[in-house]
Design a protein around this motif. Structure first.
Motif, PDB file in Angstrom:
ATOM      1  N   ALA A  64      42.840  33.299  24.394  1.00  0.00           N
ATOM      2  CA  ALA A  64      43.122  33.514  25.842  1.00  0.00           C
ATOM      3  C   ALA A  64      44.372  32.590  26.126  1.00  0.00           C
ATOM      4  CB  ALA A  64      42.068  33.642  26.866  1.00  0.00           C
ATOM      5  N   ALA A 112      43.074  28.014  33.318  1.00  0.00           N
ATOM      6  CA  ALA A 112      41.709  27.901  33.805  1.00  0.00           C
ATOM      7  C   ALA A 112      40.982  29.177  33.583  1.00  0.00           C
ATOM      8  CB  ALA A 112      42.057  27.777  35.318  1.00  0.00           C
ATOM      9  N   ARG A 113      41.508  30.395  33.391  1.00  0.00           N
ATOM     10  CA  ARG A 113      40.764  31.202  33.425  1.00  0.00           C
ATOM     11  C   ARG A 113      40.333  31.401  31.892  1.00  0.00           C
ATOM     12  NH1 ARG A 113      44.238  35.278  33.018  1.00  0.00           N
ATOM     13  NH2 ARG A 113      45.981  34.140  33.718  1.00  0.00           N
ATOM     14  N   GLU A 167      48.802  26.856  39.440  1.00  0.00           N
ATOM     15  CA  GLU A 167      47.762  27.981  40.057  1.00  0.00           C
ATOM     16  C   GLU A 167      48.515  29.301  39.876  1.00  0.00           C
ATOM     17  OE1 GLU A 167      48.023  26.555  44.230  1.00  0.00           O
ATOM     18  OE2 GLU A 167      46.751  24.691  43.774  1.00  0.00           O
ATOM     19  N   ASP A 172      37.003  29.934  30.979  1.00  0.00           N
ATOM     20  CA  ASP A 172      35.797  30.650  31.276  1.00  0.00           C
ATOM     21  C   ASP A 172      35.291  31.514  30.316  1.00  0.00           C
ATOM     22  OD1 ASP A 172      35.218  29.184  33.799  1.00  0.00           O
ATOM     23  OD2 ASP A 172      36.798  30.745  34.934  1.00  0.00           O
ATOM     24  N   GLU A 173      36.126  31.637  29.157  1.00  0.00           N
ATOM     25  CA  GLU A 173      35.610  32.611  28.188  1.00  0.00           C
ATOM     26  C   GLU A 173      34.041  32.275  27.536  1.00  0.00           C
ATOM     27  OE1 GLU A 173      36.808  35.346  26.964  1.00  0.00           O
ATOM     28  OE2 GLU A 173      38.528  35.478  28.249  1.00  0.00           O
ATOM     29  N   ASP A 203      48.252  29.496  35.357  1.00  0.00           N
ATOM     30  CA  ASP A 203      46.742  29.620  35.516  1.00  0.00           C
ATOM     31  C   ASP A 203      45.928  30.100  34.507  1.00  0.00           C
ATOM     32  OD1 ASP A 203      47.405  32.294  35.741  1.00  0.00           O
ATOM     33  OD2 ASP A 203      46.285  32.469  37.727  1.00  0.00           O
ATOM     34  N   TYR A 204      46.470  30.607  33.445  1.00  0.00           N
ATOM     35  CA  TYR A 204      45.911  31.493  32.257  1.00  0.00           C
ATOM     36  C   TYR A 204      44.878  30.375  31.532  1.00  0.00           C
ATOM     37  CZ  TYR A 204      49.448  28.890  29.558  1.00  0.00           C
ATOM     38  OH  TYR A 204      50.331  28.001  28.869  1.00  0.00           O
TER      39      TYR A 204
END
Length: 202
Positions: A93, A79-80, A72, A83-84, A76-77
């Motif tokens: 990313a 999970a982000r 978390e 979403d790209e 956490d990169y």
């Protein structure tokens, strides 16, 4: 006797659990699971062994909580990145995140999730299995994302989502290992950029 029991059970915790967990994370990240002794952990956390067991459970349970915090926080990169809007954006990313996280100017280099329990004895099998599951979960999420990219026409129909996911995770973990060995941010980003130049595009 009842008054004394109420005092003991109602006594507030004498330390900040979040801060103690963050310190434990840094110890595991730097020393690995087996290399992080209870004395080192409790010393860094600023608590006694009894308090550690009471607040976090045994060493393996503490490691499980640390890994959740790592996912978390520093990691956490992923999970982000998922979403790209494009598969290329996802991979870009991920590589940027792993290079950034594993070559921080302060704190341990490398990746807790990759190196935390690669070499452990039978007594530490639980921690090793936990990290295998953690890495497998990341791979599965990436494979599913690439499957959606193929279905949506963002990746060529002949693209193999499972193979691409394995390739990206293997390179990301390789970056983490190189970072732990002292390879710098610029060189690792150059390696990631070289991989991105050969990314399959429609």
């Amino acid at each position: 006797m009842e008054t004394r029991q109420r005092r003991l059970t109602g006594r507030p915790r004498g330390f900040d659990a979040d801060e103690a967990l963050e310190r434990a994370l840094l110890v595991f990240w730097e020393h690995g699971y087996e290399g992080a002794s209870l004395a080192t952990l409790t010393g860094a956390m600023g608590i006694s062994t009894t308090s550690m067991y009471a607040a976090f459970g045994n060493k393996e349970e503490l490691f499980r909580k640390v890994l959740e915090r790592y996912s978390e926080g520093p990691s956490d990169y992923l999970a982000r990145a998922l979403d790209e809007s494009t598969a290329l954006g996802v991979v870009t990313a991920i590589f940027a995140g792993v290079v950034r996280t594993t070559t921080r100017p302060t704190g341990p280099n490398g990746c807790l999730g990759v190196q935390g329990a690669l070499v452990t004895g039978d007594a530490s099998r639980g921690a090793r299995d936990l990290l295998v599951a953690w890495r497998d979960s990341g791979y599965a999420r990436l494979r599913e994302r690439f499957e959606r990219a193929v279905d949506g026409g963002d990746l060529p129909p002949e693209a193999n989502p499972a193979l691409l996911a394995r390739y990206v995770t293997a390179l990301a973990y390789g970056i983490a290992v190189q970072a732990a060995s002292g390879v710098g941010h610029v060189e690792l980003q150059d390696m990631a950029d070289a991989a991105l130049r050969s990314w399959p595009l429609c």
